[in-house]
Enzyme design. Structure first.
Site, PDB file in Angstrom:
ATOM      1  N   ASP A 206      -6.429  -5.444  10.212  1.00  0.00           N
ATOM      2  CA  ASP A 206      -5.213  -6.072   9.691  1.00  0.00           C
ATOM      3  C   ASP A 206      -4.203  -6.285  10.808  1.00  0.00           C
ATOM      4  O   ASP A 206      -3.004  -6.047  10.639  1.00  0.00           O
ATOM      5  CB  ASP A 206      -4.602  -5.219   8.579  1.00  0.00           C
ATOM      6  CG  ASP A 206      -3.534  -5.992   7.779  1.00  0.00           C
ATOM      7  OD1 ASP A 206      -3.620  -7.241   7.747  1.00  0.00           O
ATOM      8  OD2 ASP A 206      -2.635  -5.357   7.209  1.00  0.00           O
TER       9      ASP A 206
ATOM     10  N   VAL B  64       7.512   3.319   3.690  1.00  0.00           N
ATOM     11  CA  VAL B  64       7.782   4.051   4.926  1.00  0.00           C
ATOM     12  C   VAL B  64       9.244   4.483   4.937  1.00  0.00           C
ATOM     13  O   VAL B  64      10.145   3.677   4.687  1.00  0.00           O
ATOM     14  CB  VAL B  64       7.474   3.195   6.167  1.00  0.00           C
ATOM     15  CG1 VAL B  64       7.711   3.999   7.441  1.00  0.00           C
ATOM     16  CG2 VAL B  64       6.031   2.703   6.123  1.00  0.00           C
TER      17      VAL B  64
ATOM     18  N   MET C  37       0.820  -1.210   0.000  1.00  0.00           N
ATOM     19  CA  MET C  37       0.000   0.000   0.000  1.00  0.00           C
ATOM     20  C   MET C  37       0.851   1.256   0.000  1.00  0.00           C
ATOM     21  O   MET C  37       0.358   2.336  -0.278  1.00  0.00           O
ATOM     22  CB  MET C  37      -0.933   0.017   1.214  1.00  0.00           C
ATOM     23  CG  MET C  37      -1.966  -1.108   1.210  1.00  0.00           C
ATOM     24  SD  MET C  37      -3.057  -0.991   2.615  1.00  0.00           S
ATOM     25  CE  MET C  37      -3.924   0.528   2.239  1.00  0.00           C
ATOM     26  N   GLY C  38       2.114   1.143   0.354  1.00  0.00           N
ATOM     27  CA  GLY C  38       2.938   2.340   0.405  1.00  0.00           C
ATOM     28  C   GLY C  38       4.360   2.023   0.808  1.00  0.00           C
ATOM     29  O   GLY C  38       4.771   0.866   0.865  1.00  0.00           O
TER      30      GLY C  38
ATOM     31  N   LYS D 280       5.106   7.629   6.309  1.00  0.00           N
ATOM     32  CA  LYS D 280       4.492   6.615   5.459  1.00  0.00           C
ATOM     33  C   LYS D 280       3.789   7.292   4.294  1.00  0.00           C
ATOM     34  O   LYS D 280       2.919   8.155   4.497  1.00  0.00           O
ATOM     35  CB  LYS D 280       3.491   5.772   6.249  1.00  0.00           C
ATOM     36  CG  LYS D 280       2.820   4.702   5.394  1.00  0.00           C
ATOM     37  CD  LYS D 280       1.938   3.797   6.233  1.00  0.00           C
ATOM     38  CE  LYS D 280       1.336   2.707   5.363  1.00  0.00           C
ATOM     39  NZ  LYS D 280       0.534   1.765   6.155  1.00  0.00           N
TER      40      LYS D 280
END
Length: 533
Positions: free
Chosen positions: A111, A4, A1-2, A19
């Site tokens: 999650d 960091v 998703m990304g 992030k």
């Protein structure tokens, strides 16, 4: 998703974790929902939640500036093995405290997994709210969630059943994930595994992880985990606070224990077999054969076997639900079977059923001579043990017997007499018949130690309850026990049954306890030693 980054906040002169979240969609409404979720996560202020300082957007990328943590993730720690139970319980309680704060604000994480729990010098921190979902307001509607068609939101090994099926999620969803994490902390292996997502889903939806054993602390922790991993959300703990209270009660069993050795075991209930057509000569096998299978399976490390007596099933009566029988006996797997004779041949059909789902995970049929009963029971036990192997993450066969089980008697007739005697020996009105059958078995094979041990018990009980002249019967009982232990000094049943005689007749309670404790430590899976204790 990304991605960091470690970054420095130049205005405040502090390190932060920055992030960046890749856009899920160019749709303005989808980006607006992503913003709202990020803000919801930022609203949680708790010592065991990774602090969020700022949420912003640069060049179309949304970023979140978070607390910079020193330490390691729980996933990195688990790579070195299980945690001591005290540490596992402490981490779980800190995470539950964080979940309680989140749920109070109407947010579910969705999650929770070892990679999203960070261990610092000051305790655990829950992080990564990328999938966090408010439970109230427009974001609670499925149509408003940030999803892509066909996408699973979460990490399969820690997702609750309702996440796979797209049903509504809630606080109980996070409690399921924590139950899965807590099992892994204690056992050093994931609760649910599989080669594909579908394999994992099947395990989550239909299976239970192996039970934990290793003393009162492990058993208390296992009870908390099993409730958290209930398939239906309403069967789990009522809240994070409720689960924390149950875990604190389990913690009491840890007081004063420096180390606790936790092992996983497979709990198997073996039910009486069914005769497919009436057969007076084989009636005894409906109970005797399963009990013999129990005795053989019990010798295998990593297996706890419940005999048919652990359930309320009565042969010949309508069968209750397998799930209720298994729950009553605290078993995860149920062995059922049927018997059918054709001439001098015996056909035995067996099934292994997953108690939680009722799925038949293995079935097999064995044909043998009607008098070759020892070979039949041994082969059934071997096949059941092999069928249980896929429930382990390695897929390897269960360990070989950790102690040498008693071998077969010299003749099939001896074993048949022995099994028939076993079915009568616990009926006080049939003691003399049981005695005569044990004698018949020993006449065929004088070196069969299990028959000597059980004959000793029959003599002792007959003496105690006035069914034989006491002095002579007690003498014969002592000789029978001595002969059993001479022939097989390692025979667990002999050590158990001898205990009553050793205490009542010889007055050696301390010696009996020392003997049994020594043997139970060396062979902690064998129920006979604990029955004697």
């Amino acid at each position: 998703m990304g991605v960091v980054y470690a970054a420095r906040d130049e205005r405040l002169g502090r390190l932060v974790a920055l992030k960046t979240i890749r856009p899920a969609s160019t749709d303005p409404e989808a980006r607006a929902r992503l913003w709202r979720e990020a803000r919801a996560a930022a609203s949680v202020n708790h010592p065991h939640v990774c602090g969020i300082y700022e949420v912003g957007e640069i060049d179309g990328e949304i970023y979140v500036a978070m607390e910079h943590l020193e330490g390691e993730t729980l996933a990195q720690r688990l790579a070195r093995g299980a945690l001591p139970l005290k540490d596992a319980a402490a981490v779980a309680l800190q995470v539950l405290s964080a979940l309680e704060a989140m749920h109070a604000l109407g947010i579910v994480h969705r999650d929770l997994k070892p990679a999203n729990v960070f261990l610092t010098a000051h305790g655990a921190k829950v992080l990564d709210f990328g999938l966090a979902l408010p439970l109230a307001g427009p974001l609670a509607l499925a149509a408003d969630r940030i999803t892509l068609p066909g996408m699973l939101l979460g990490t399969p090994g820690y997702m609750a059943p309702e996440q796979f099926t797209g049903e509504p999620v809630g606080p109980a969803t996070d409690l399921f994930a924590l139950g899965s994490i807590l099992f892994e902390l204690a056992a050093g292996r994931p609760a649910f595994t599989g080669r594909t997502v579908l394999d994992v889903y099947h395990a989550v939806a239909h299976e239970q992880p192996p039970a934990l054993t290793g003393g009162p602390a492990a058993l208390a922790l296992d009870r908390v985990i099993r409730r958290a991993l209930s398939k239906e959300p309403h069967e789990r703990h009522d809240s994070a606070a409720d689960m924390a209270a149950a875990l604190r009660e389990a913690q009491e069993a840890l007081q004063g224990e420096q180390t606790v050795s936790v092992r996983t075991v497979k709990r198997v209930l073996v039910l009486p077999f069914r005769l497919l057509r009436p057969d007076a000569e084989l009636d005894f096998l409906a109970q005797a054969l399963p009990e013999a299978v129990v005795a053989t399976l019990a010798q295998r490390a990593g297996v706890v076997v419940r005999a048919a007596g652990a359930s309320k099933r009565v042969p010949g009566q309508p069968e209750p639900e397998l799930a209720s029988l298994a729950a009553e006996a605290s078993a995860d797997w149920v062995v059922t079977g049927s018997l059918l004779r054709g001439g001098e041949r015996l056909r035995v059909a067996c099934q292994l059923v997953a108690a939680s789902s009722g799925d038949v995970v293995w079935s097999d049929t064995l044909d043998a001579g009607v008098h070759d009963l020892f070979a039949v029971q041994d082969e059934i036990a071997r096949r059941v043990a092999h069928a249980l192997a896929p429930a382990s993450p390695s897929g390897k066969a269960l360990p070989a017997p950790s102690t040498r089980p008693a071998g077969p008697p010299a003749s099939p007739a001896a074993y048949e007499a022995y099994l028939r005697a076993n079915q009568l020996a616990f009926n006080t009105s049939q003691m003399s018949r049981a005695r005569d059958l044990y004698r018949a078995a020993l006449a065929e094979d004088p070196r069969y130690a299990p028959a000597w041990a059980r004959l000793g018990r029959v003599y002792r009980v007959m003496a105690k309850y006035g069914q034989a002249e006491p002095t002579e019967a007690y003498r014969l009982a002592g000789e029978a026990f001595a002969r059993a232990l001479e022939l097989d000094p390692e025979l667990p049943a002999a050590h158990n049954l001898f205990t009553y005689f050793e205490i009542e007749e010889l007055g050696r309670a301390r010696a009996a306890m020392t003997r049994l404790l020594t043997r139970a430590r060396a062979r902690p899976d064998d129920p006979e030693h604990f029955a004697g204790l």
